[in-house]
Write a protein that holds these residues in place. Sequence first.
Motif, PDB file in Angstrom:
ATOM      1  N   GLY A 194      28.183  38.691  26.074  1.00  0.00           N
ATOM      2  CA  GLY A 194      27.072  37.757  25.919  1.00  0.00           C
ATOM      3  C   GLY A 194      25.915  38.216  26.790  1.00  0.00           C
ATOM      4  N   ASN A 195      24.823  37.490  26.778  1.00  0.00           N
ATOM      5  CA  ASN A 195      23.667  37.836  27.607  1.00  0.00           C
ATOM      6  C   ASN A 195      23.864  37.331  29.035  1.00  0.00           C
ATOM      7  N   GLN A 196      23.918  38.266  29.976  1.00  0.00           N
ATOM      8  CA  GLN A 196      24.133  37.939  31.384  1.00  0.00           C
ATOM      9  C   GLN A 196      22.839  38.182  32.162  1.00  0.00           C
ATOM     10  N   SER A 197      22.452  37.217  32.976  1.00  0.00           N
ATOM     11  CA  SER A 197      21.228  37.349  33.766  1.00  0.00           C
ATOM     12  C   SER A 197      21.439  38.302  34.934  1.00  0.00           C
ATOM     13  N   CYS A 198      20.434  39.183  35.150  1.00  0.00           N
ATOM     14  CA  CYS A 198      20.497  40.114  36.273  1.00  0.00           C
ATOM     15  C   CYS A 198      19.475  39.770  37.349  1.00  0.00           C
ATOM     16  N   LYS A 199      18.827  38.640  37.221  1.00  0.00           N
ATOM     17  CA  LYS A 199      17.835  38.246  38.210  1.00  0.00           C
ATOM     18  C   LYS A 199      18.533  37.706  39.457  1.00  0.00           C
ATOM     19  N   LEU A 200      17.963  38.008  40.595  1.00  0.00           N
ATOM     20  CA  LEU A 200      18.548  37.553  41.851  1.00  0.00           C
ATOM     21  C   LEU A 200      18.533  36.033  41.939  1.00  0.00           C
ATOM     22  N   VAL A 201      19.653  35.460  42.325  1.00  0.00           N
ATOM     23  CA  VAL A 201      19.765  34.012  42.529  1.00  0.00           C
ATOM     24  C   VAL A 201      20.256  33.795  43.954  1.00  0.00           C
ATOM     25  N   ASN A 202      19.405  33.215  44.790  1.00  0.00           N
ATOM     26  CA  ASN A 202      19.721  33.019  46.209  1.00  0.00           C
ATOM     27  C   ASN A 202      20.123  34.328  46.880  1.00  0.00           C
ATOM     28  N   GLY A 203      19.430  35.399  46.480  1.00  0.00           N
ATOM     29  CA  GLY A 203      19.697  36.702  47.072  1.00  0.00           C
ATOM     30  C   GLY A 203      20.915  37.407  46.529  1.00  0.00           C
ATOM     31  N   GLU A 204      21.632  36.787  45.569  1.00  0.00           N
ATOM     32  CA  GLU A 204      22.851  37.370  45.029  1.00  0.00           C
ATOM     33  C   GLU A 204      22.565  38.071  43.709  1.00  0.00           C
ATOM     34  N   ARG A 205      23.175  39.238  43.507  1.00  0.00           N
ATOM     35  CA  ARG A 205      23.046  39.970  42.259  1.00  0.00           C
ATOM     36  C   ARG A 205      23.896  39.328  41.169  1.00  0.00           C
ATOM     37  N   GLY A 206      23.553  39.647  39.922  1.00  0.00           N
ATOM     38  CA  GLY A 206      24.362  39.157  38.824  1.00  0.00           C
ATOM     39  C   GLY A 206      25.742  39.791  38.846  1.00  0.00           C
ATOM     40  N   GLN A 207      26.758  39.034  38.482  1.00  0.00           N
ATOM     41  CA  GLN A 207      28.124  39.542  38.469  1.00  0.00           C
ATOM     42  C   GLN A 207      28.876  38.910  37.317  1.00  0.00           C
ATOM     43  N   PHE A 208      29.592  39.732  36.538  1.00  0.00           N
ATOM     44  CA  PHE A 208      30.397  39.202  35.437  1.00  0.00           C
ATOM     45  C   PHE A 208      31.528  40.168  35.127  1.00  0.00           C
ATOM     46  N   GLU A 209      32.546  39.664  34.440  1.00  0.00           N
ATOM     47  CA  GLU A 209      33.738  40.453  34.146  1.00  0.00           C
ATOM     48  C   GLU A 209      33.826  40.715  32.647  1.00  0.00           C
ATOM     49  N   VAL A 210      34.268  41.914  32.293  1.00  0.00           N
ATOM     50  CA  VAL A 210      34.392  42.305  30.889  1.00  0.00           C
ATOM     51  C   VAL A 210      35.668  43.119  30.726  1.00  0.00           C
ATOM     52  N   LYS A 211      36.383  42.875  29.622  1.00  0.00           N
ATOM     53  CA  LYS A 211      37.549  43.682  29.278  1.00  0.00           C
ATOM     54  C   LYS A 211      37.160  44.605  28.130  1.00  0.00           C
ATOM     55  N   ILE A 212      37.264  45.922  28.359  1.00  0.00           N
ATOM     56  CA  ILE A 212      36.947  46.920  27.345  1.00  0.00           C
ATOM     57  C   ILE A 212      38.229  47.665  27.025  1.00  0.00           C
ATOM     58  N   LYS A 213      38.710  47.502  25.780  1.00  0.00           N
ATOM     59  CA  LYS A 213      40.012  48.036  25.394  1.00  0.00           C
ATOM     60  C   LYS A 213      41.070  47.476  26.346  1.00  0.00           C
ATOM     61  N   GLU A 214      41.801  48.346  27.037  1.00  0.00           N
ATOM     62  CA  GLU A 214      42.850  47.875  27.940  1.00  0.00           C
ATOM     63  C   GLU A 214      42.393  47.843  29.393  1.00  0.00           C
ATOM     64  N   ASN A 215      41.125  48.126  29.629  1.00  0.00           N
ATOM     65  CA  ASN A 215      40.622  48.192  31.001  1.00  0.00           C
ATOM     66  C   ASN A 215      39.770  46.975  31.328  1.00  0.00           C
ATOM     67  N   ASN A 216      39.913  46.493  32.551  1.00  0.00           N
ATOM     68  CA  ASN A 216      39.132  45.362  33.028  1.00  0.00           C
ATOM     69  C   ASN A 216      38.074  45.847  34.008  1.00  0.00           C
ATOM     70  N   PHE A 217      36.877  45.324  33.886  1.00  0.00           N
ATOM     71  CA  PHE A 217      35.759  45.769  34.701  1.00  0.00           C
ATOM     72  C   PHE A 217      35.013  44.588  35.301  1.00  0.00           C
ATOM     73  N   VAL A 218      34.464  44.813  36.487  1.00  0.00           N
ATOM     74  CA  VAL A 218      33.535  43.870  37.100  1.00  0.00           C
ATOM     75  C   VAL A 218      32.164  44.539  37.115  1.00  0.00           C
ATOM     76  N   PHE A 219      31.178  43.880  36.550  1.00  0.00           N
ATOM     77  CA  PHE A 219      29.821  44.417  36.480  1.00  0.00           C
ATOM     78  C   PHE A 219      28.934  43.701  37.495  1.00  0.00           C
ATOM     79  N   TYR A 220      28.103  44.479  38.186  1.00  0.00           N
ATOM     80  CA  TYR A 220      27.083  43.947  39.079  1.00  0.00           C
ATOM     81  C   TYR A 220      25.738  44.455  38.569  1.00  0.00           C
ATOM     82  N   CYS A 221      24.762  43.597  38.478  1.00  0.00           N
ATOM     83  CA  CYS A 221      23.457  44.049  37.993  1.00  0.00           C
ATOM     84  C   CYS A 221      22.343  43.390  38.797  1.00  0.00           C
ATOM     85  N   SER A 222      21.211  44.071  38.868  1.00  0.00           N
ATOM     86  CA  SER A 222      20.088  43.565  39.653  1.00  0.00           C
ATOM     87  C   SER A 222      18.789  44.182  39.168  1.00  0.00           C
ATOM     88  N   VAL A 223      17.710  43.480  39.407  1.00  0.00           N
ATOM     89  CA  VAL A 223      16.383  43.969  39.048  1.00  0.00           C
ATOM     90  C   VAL A 223      15.939  45.031  40.050  1.00  0.00           C
TER      91      VAL A 223
END
Length: 335
Positions: free
Chosen positions: A286-315
């Motif tokens: 889905g659409n995940q926001s990467c804008k800083l919120v209270n100084g924190e970067r965006g963070q979300f989890e995604v499963k791709i095939k059999e692998n699990n990932f944690v994504f961090y994003c920032s402007v």
Amino acid sequence: MQRMKLYSCNVLRHVFFLILLGVAIYIFMKLSMMKNQSERHVNMLSEQLRNKTFSQIEHTANMFLPLNYSASSLARGLSSSLNGTQLPFTEIQTKVAPLLFLSLSTIPFVSQVSYVGQDRLMLAFYTEEGHDEDQTFAVFSNTSSAIWYSQPVNRDTGMLYGQPVVVDTKTVGVETLGWSKESLKGTMGYASQSSISIGLNKAKRELFFNTATMDGRGKISVGFPVQYVDDRFSALNFYGADFHLASNNGQVIVDTKIPHTSIIVYNGTVSVQFKNLNGSREDLSGNQSCKLVNGERGQFEVKIKENNFVFYCSVIEIAGLESVYLDQLLYMSPF
């Protein structure tokens, strides 16, 4: 007597069982404490590595800050030596061309500079990669018509030589100079903007362009290769993580290396998509926001095939290009 012995044995068995139970509980609690301490240590180490990675990325982005002002600085320098707003091509040749060539020759990493006047008279210098050494060319239009010419340039003197060749305007346009048709409309002041577009080079490589108005006299554009940015970020140590960088309108600067995965950036959001063999795409995040919120970067989890990932994003900002995103810092993680 027999009963007393039997009773003593039962008591000893119970005591021994309680001792074993106590030892087992102690060992279990000790192992749990060690596991918790180990998890805290791993989490702390992971956070330290992430922060170190973010620091490296921001430091690398700051390397391109001087290029934010290259076009506006050049525009101000040129304006101070020019008279009037309608410049004849002879004045462009004698006053604008030397400063453009000097900028191409002296500003690090710059591979293209150009000027366009209000009457569409235009002059650009750019470097073309050669087998032995780079070669410099000029592209110019000395009338207000749409005819462009190309001519080789002496790398030492900046003088054009040889016969001019008509440029196929079907393959080039104002976009190859770092401008959009809309950006050519306003020429007052020294406002600057940044963008990514294909340059004049034959290989059609993309350039970062910083453009600036010349206070009523036209516009100046300075470009350097997107590949240079890619190389600088790709040289960083991401400690096993994956990295993706794109402009706010989705132009990819450094692509993800996760197999069969596409990352879409748009207007401050990012989505992770899986590319199926039939060419279709499946949205995994889905659409995940990467804008800083209270100084924190965006963070979300995604499963791709059999692998699990944690994504961090920032402007982040690269060479004046606003809303350029550090789209993805990726870590494998067993959820």
